[in-house]
Scaffold this motif. Structure first.
Motif, PDB file in Angstrom:
ATOM      1  N   ILE A   1       4.400   8.637  -3.619  1.00  0.00           N
ATOM      2  CA  ILE A   1       5.696   8.028  -3.339  1.00  0.00           C
ATOM      3  C   ILE A   1       6.267   7.358  -4.578  1.00  0.00           C
ATOM      4  O   ILE A   1       7.482   7.357  -4.803  1.00  0.00           O
ATOM      5  N   GLN A   2       5.392   6.814  -5.426  1.00  0.00           N
ATOM      6  CA  GLN A   2       5.865   6.120  -6.622  1.00  0.00           C
ATOM      7  C   GLN A   2       6.569   7.063  -7.584  1.00  0.00           C
ATOM      8  O   GLN A   2       7.383   6.633  -8.407  1.00  0.00           O
ATOM      9  N   ARG A   3       6.288   8.346  -7.493  1.00  0.00           N
ATOM     10  CA  ARG A   3       6.991   9.346  -8.309  1.00  0.00           C
ATOM     11  C   ARG A   3       8.208   9.899  -7.560  1.00  0.00           C
ATOM     12  O   ARG A   3       9.280  10.081  -8.138  1.00  0.00           O
ATOM     13  N   ASP A   4       8.034  10.205  -6.272  1.00  0.00           N
ATOM     14  CA  ASP A   4       9.089  10.860  -5.499  1.00  0.00           C
ATOM     15  C   ASP A   4      10.243   9.914  -5.162  1.00  0.00           C
ATOM     16  O   ASP A   4      11.411  10.298  -5.225  1.00  0.00           O
TER      17      ASP A   4
ATOM     18  N   LEU B   1       0.850  -1.185   0.000  1.00  0.00           N
ATOM     19  CA  LEU B   1       0.000   0.000   0.000  1.00  0.00           C
ATOM     20  C   LEU B   1       0.890   1.241   0.000  1.00  0.00           C
ATOM     21  O   LEU B   1       1.775   1.382   0.851  1.00  0.00           O
ATOM     22  N   VAL B   2       0.659   2.116  -0.966  1.00  0.00           N
ATOM     23  CA  VAL B   2       1.521   3.281  -1.182  1.00  0.00           C
ATOM     24  C   VAL B   2       0.757   4.537  -0.772  1.00  0.00           C
ATOM     25  O   VAL B   2      -0.018   5.093  -1.549  1.00  0.00           O
ATOM     26  N   ASP B   3       0.952   4.953   0.474  1.00  0.00           N
ATOM     27  CA  ASP B   3       0.225   6.094   1.043  1.00  0.00           C
ATOM     28  C   ASP B   3      -1.257   5.996   0.702  1.00  0.00           C
ATOM     29  O   ASP B   3      -1.879   6.937   0.184  1.00  0.00           O
ATOM     30  N   ALA B   4      -1.821   4.826   1.001  1.00  0.00           N
ATOM     31  CA  ALA B   4      -3.200   4.531   0.640  1.00  0.00           C
ATOM     32  C   ALA B   4      -4.183   5.245   1.566  1.00  0.00           C
ATOM     33  O   ALA B   4      -3.950   5.375   2.767  1.00  0.00           O
ATOM     34  N   THR B   5      -5.293   5.704   0.998  1.00  0.00           N
ATOM     35  CA  THR B   5      -6.317   6.417   1.755  1.00  0.00           C
ATOM     36  C   THR B   5      -7.062   5.436   2.659  1.00  0.00           C
ATOM     37  O   THR B   5      -7.695   4.502   2.167  1.00  0.00           O
TER      38      THR B   5
END
Length: 303
Positions: free
Chosen positions: A283-286, A168-172
């Motif tokens: 996060i997937q971009r940064d 989970l990538v900073d998931a809401t």
């Protein structure tokens, strides 16, 4: 626009979509980028293919895959109104060791317009149908960002045997929308008012890109699903997306978000949380490397 970091995101997202549109020929995105990497002695990573359509319940859904079909399967589940291009670097790197696919939900990127109203359950059904249309080998590892986390876990509740692992990538988190609307008053002005308006759009299908009725999944406090002993990594941002709000409101929003990320880890007895340095909501971009490392950890744990 993303649920966990709405302010200042809309212009950037429009720019990404416009740039992608200018780079297409016909209906496919140009995806032939190739990067060097280590796979069995330093061979080059698989190039990203052009976006290809599949048909799901009569709708055209744009998909993009890379990597060998004999490798473990990874499916990338995007955030709200976020196209496959948001995963570019992650997908390139993962293609060295996995079969990794991404797709545009209806109303996003090169997919067809959405129905007049969609629920998170509808998006979970779409996820399953995309998986079948692509012929992906199950079980799969799901990598989900922003509201993609709720979509992925909704799907996983009914597909225990098909889930190999979850990142989970900073998931809401469920219930966050309601919490945020309580923290940002209706009489707010400036940036806070813009944030509240963006959040409220997700409660009204006619006012948001995906025609999503997000209330039942994101606004109301709901129980988190329990997935058992599934490999799980929860990545969360270290850079606040609320820095331009009043300090008290920004701190409360960040605290609620962090608490929700910790709750995500309780999905699995094997869950862990990691705060990613120098990363905001996307996060997937940064910090794409942190996502790649987490996926490889989960793939390895499930093999």
């Amino acid at each position: 626009m993303t649920v966990g970091g709405l302010t200042g995101r809309i212009p950037a997202l429009v720019a990404v979509v416009l740039a992608a549109s200018l780079a297409v020929a016909g209906c496919g995105l140009v995806g032939g980028d190739d990067v060097s990497g280590a796979r069995g002695g330093g061979s080059r990573l698989a190039a990203l293919t052009a976006v290809q359509p599949v048909t799901v319940d009569g709708h055209r859904v744009a998909t993009r895959c890379a990597g060998s079909k004999s490798d473990p399967t990874v499916l990338l589940v995007s955030g709200y109104d976020s196209p496959v291009t948001s995963w570019d670097e992650v997908q390139k790197r993962l293609s060295a060791t996995t079969r990794v696919c991404a797709y545009d939900r209806l109303g996003v990127g090169h997919s067809d317009p959405p129905p007049r109203r969609q629920t998170v359950v509808d998006l979970a059904d779409e996820l399953d149908a995309v998986m079948s249309a692509l012929g992906l080998r199950r079980p799969v590892v799901l990598v989900a960002q922003d509201i993609g986390g709720v979509v992925a876990t909704t799907w996983a509740e009914g597909h225990d045997d098909d889930l190999a692992g979850l990142v989970l990538v900073d998931a809401t988190p469920p219930g966050y929308l309601d919490t945020a609307l309580q923290l940002v008053p209706a009489a707010a002005t400036g940036r806070a008012a813009a944030l509240r308006a963006d959040l409220e759009r997700l409660l009204s299908p006619r006012d948001n890109t995906e025609h999503l009725a997000a209330g039942p999944a994101l606004a109301s406090a709901t129980e988190f699903p329990v997935l058992g002993a599934v490999p799980l990594v929860v990545l969360t941002r270290s850079v606040s997306d609320y820095g331009d709000l009043r300090p008290r409101v920004a701190a409360a929003l960040d605290s609620a978000w962090t608490g929700g990320q910790q709750q995500w880890t309780e999905l699995s007895s094997l869950g862990r949380m990691q705060t990613v340095d120098r990363a905001g909501h996307e996060i997937q971009r940064d910090q794409p490397g942190s996502v790649v490392d987490a996926v490889r950890e989960v793939v390895g744990a499930g093999s």
